[in-house]
Design an enzyme around this catalytic site. Structure first.
Site, PDB file in Angstrom:
ATOM      1  N   TYR A 101      15.373  51.512  83.586  1.00  0.00           N
ATOM      2  CA  TYR A 101      15.881  50.256  83.020  1.00  0.00           C
ATOM      3  C   TYR A 101      15.931  50.380  81.499  1.00  0.00           C
ATOM      4  O   TYR A 101      16.258  51.433  80.984  1.00  0.00           O
ATOM      5  CB  TYR A 101      15.053  49.062  83.515  1.00  0.00           C
ATOM      6  N   LYS A 172      17.670  46.348  87.864  1.00  0.00           N
ATOM      7  CA  LYS A 172      16.793  45.204  88.111  1.00  0.00           C
ATOM      8  C   LYS A 172      16.231  45.243  89.531  1.00  0.00           C
ATOM      9  O   LYS A 172      15.044  44.966  89.758  1.00  0.00           O
ATOM     10  CB  LYS A 172      17.554  43.890  87.881  1.00  0.00           C
TER      11      LYS A 172
END
Length: 562
Positions: A101, A172
């Site tokens: 991420y 996510k």
């Protein structure tokens, strides 16, 4: 019986199993499984454990010289063997979270079309607006419980990335699983391809999205409505997380659907929840309350105003009036401090604008009140950056803040690291190590006068996985503001600094499973109290949280007939 101990019956065999990432074990298929599923000869002879596989994968991971190559390598494992991917990430969570991420995912989004290898998730393009139901039925994930969806218009601080924004829902949902224990079989990333206004993408021969300027107005609203209705026909109980929508759309979409469906906007509400949780921890460590603070924001978009509204709500819950709470919050954007006499304020900005009668006595008052002017006159104890513009927390501003506040709380939250308002190193040096700093992206520890300061990452990954786990565990049909406030308070309860006055502001990522379970319990309790979920005992709720928590372990397979 634990699901991982039950055999899974499969009706297919041969190479098809090796091509199914949710099922594939690679070299860990047992001798019996290799015989029954016609895998003999398709794999090397040795039979390995998942830890042996993870050890090899980690060595390969470390062999890459840059973070983007590491990201691509991990995504390749995810697309071939999801269980191994999550075991590898679980074993090395602090090292790999910045790779899967922020900040690396930003570069992956920018180069999405160039580096495209294999399909993951769904792309719903505007020209296919009349076939959304069919597209949803094409998904290989049939038990979807959590969707992360973006339209790619405001990706981190990078702007319009078109379908390249798909990297965000994928990343996510990887964190929902690695941090919150949500089975990857229950997750689905979706990108709504409504065109792009990025000229570089429109002119790029490799761009894989719909080559058309972004739609807007009624066309856009009707497309979003068609998507939401189709999703809930397909999966009526799904939790939807809106991600990286532009400011002009993010809040209206949230307001339109938050009371109709189980949904939330992570940029607005998740960022607010983790920021409030971090502030509560800092206040508890100092023996004060959030309602005692004076707070200045740089950035008055939907994310900044969402955080500010959550702070106001928490202040009011501590006993002060709404008007008093709002008088202690100062919102600064590119035009200066938001004032109630300004034209063209957005609806969500209007309630946070300062009354001009309260500040026209300030030194150097003008129609455009700068951040430095606010710091010198309002004397904030907390400074939060969500501007997406690097370097705006200057040495002059930080030193001015420190001159009236012995231990300033400074949160430069903009992502990725290239967009941060000031680096932790600079902030700590300008305050002689006295500032309490948290950032949106990861930073290395800072040494000032031979003292090492760990930098808390005020990242939504501390919050949204626990919210998702709590919603699944209790079967909530809404995500209310009170549930989000509960997540903030639960996070603060996990803070090492709040517990004993020392240690980091937020717990280490190695403890994220316990943090997510603690948040899940708090969120589910409020959902039950508000009637958004069926009543149950605390004991049964904890059992449900554990039952819904997925661990990356291989299951035994049995063959069944076609």
């Amino acid at each position: 019986m634990d699901d991982n101990k039950r055999p899974l019956y499969l009706p297919f065999a041969g190479p098809a199993i090796l091509e199914a990432p949710l099922i594939n074990k690679g070299s860990a298929f047992t001798e019996e499984e290799r015989i029954f599923f016609n895998l003999e000869g398709l794999l090397p002879y040795a039979i390995e454990t998942i830890e042996e596989q993870a050890s090899r994968a980690y060595d390969q991971f470390r062999s890459f010289n840059n973070d983007l190559d590491k990201h691509i390598y991990l995504r390749n494992i995810q697309d071939t063997n999801e269980t191994l991917f999550y075991r590898l990430v679980q074993n090395n969570i602090a090292e790999m979270m910045p790779i899967i991420y922020t900040p690396t995912v930003g570069l992956a989004c920018e180069r999405f079309s160039k580096n495209y290898r294999r399909n993951r998730g769904l792309f719903i393009s505007y020209p296919n607006k009349d076939r959304i139901d069919d597209i949803l039925n094409n998904s290989t994930r049939h038990k979807v419980k959590i969707i992360v969806v973006t339209d790619g218009e405001r990706i981190l601080g990078l702007g319009d990335q078109g379908i390249g924004g798909m990297g965000i829902p994928i990343g996510k949902l990887s964190l929902y699983t690695s941090c919150g224990g949500i089975s990857p079989a229950y997750t689905l990333p979706i990108t709504l391809d409504v065109g792009t206004d990025n000229p570089h993408l429109l002119e790029d021969p490799m761009y894989m999205g719909w080559r058309h300027p972004r739609i807007g107005g009624e066309e856009y609203s009707e497309f979003i409505e068609a998507f939401m209705e189709a999703v809930h026909r397909r999966w009526p109980d799904v939790l939807i997380q809106f991600e990286d929508f532009a400011q002009k759309n993010a809040m209206p979409i949230l307001e339109r659907y938050k009371d109709r469906y189980c949904c939330f906007n992570d940029d607005i509400q998740g960022t607010a929840a983790v920021t409030v949780g971090s502030l509560l921890a800092a206040c508890q460590a100092a023996g004060t309350k959030l309602s005692d603070q004076r707070i200045t924001f740089l950035g008055a978009g939907s994310a900044g105003c969402g955080i500010a509204e959550a702070i106001v709500a928490q202040m009011v819950s501590e006993g002060i009036s709404d008007d008093q709470a709002r008088s202690q919050v100062f919102m600064v954007d590119r035009w200066g401090l938001l004032l109630d006499n300004m034209p063209n304020l957005l609806p969500f900005q209007q309630k946070l604008a300062q009354k001009i009668d309260n500040i026209n006595h300030w030194d150097d008052f003008s129609d455009n009140v700068s951040l430095l002017n606010v710091v010198n006159n309002a004397k904030p104890t907390v400074l939060i950056g969500v501007s997406g513009a690097p370097g705006l927390f200057t040495e002059e501003i930080i030193r001015a803040m420190h001159s009236h506040c012995a231990r300033p709380i400074v949160f430069p939250l903009s992502n990725p690291t290239s967009r941060v308002e000031a680096t932790p190193k600079d902030i700590l040096h300008w305050t002689s190590g006295q500032a309490l700093v948290a950032t949106g992206s990861p930073f290395e520890p800072v040494v000032v006068d031979d003292v090492t300061y760990d930098i808390a990452q005020c990242n939504n990954s501390y919050i949204f996985p626990g919210i998702g786990l709590g919603v699944l565990a209790c079967g909530a049909n809404r995500v209310s503001n009170e549930m989000l406030m509960a997540s903030s308070r639960a996070l603060a309860e996990c803070s090492p600094l709040a517990k004993d006055g020392s240690g980091p502001l937020l717990p280490p990522l190695e403890e994220i499973h316990d943090v997510s379970k603690h948040i899940a319990f708090a969120v589910a309790k409020v959902a039950i109290e508000q009637g958004h979920a069926l009543d149950t005992t605390d004991e049964l709720l904890m059992q449900s949280i554990e039952a819904n928590f997925w661990y990356p372990e291989y299951r035994r397979y049995k063959r069944t007939s076609f």
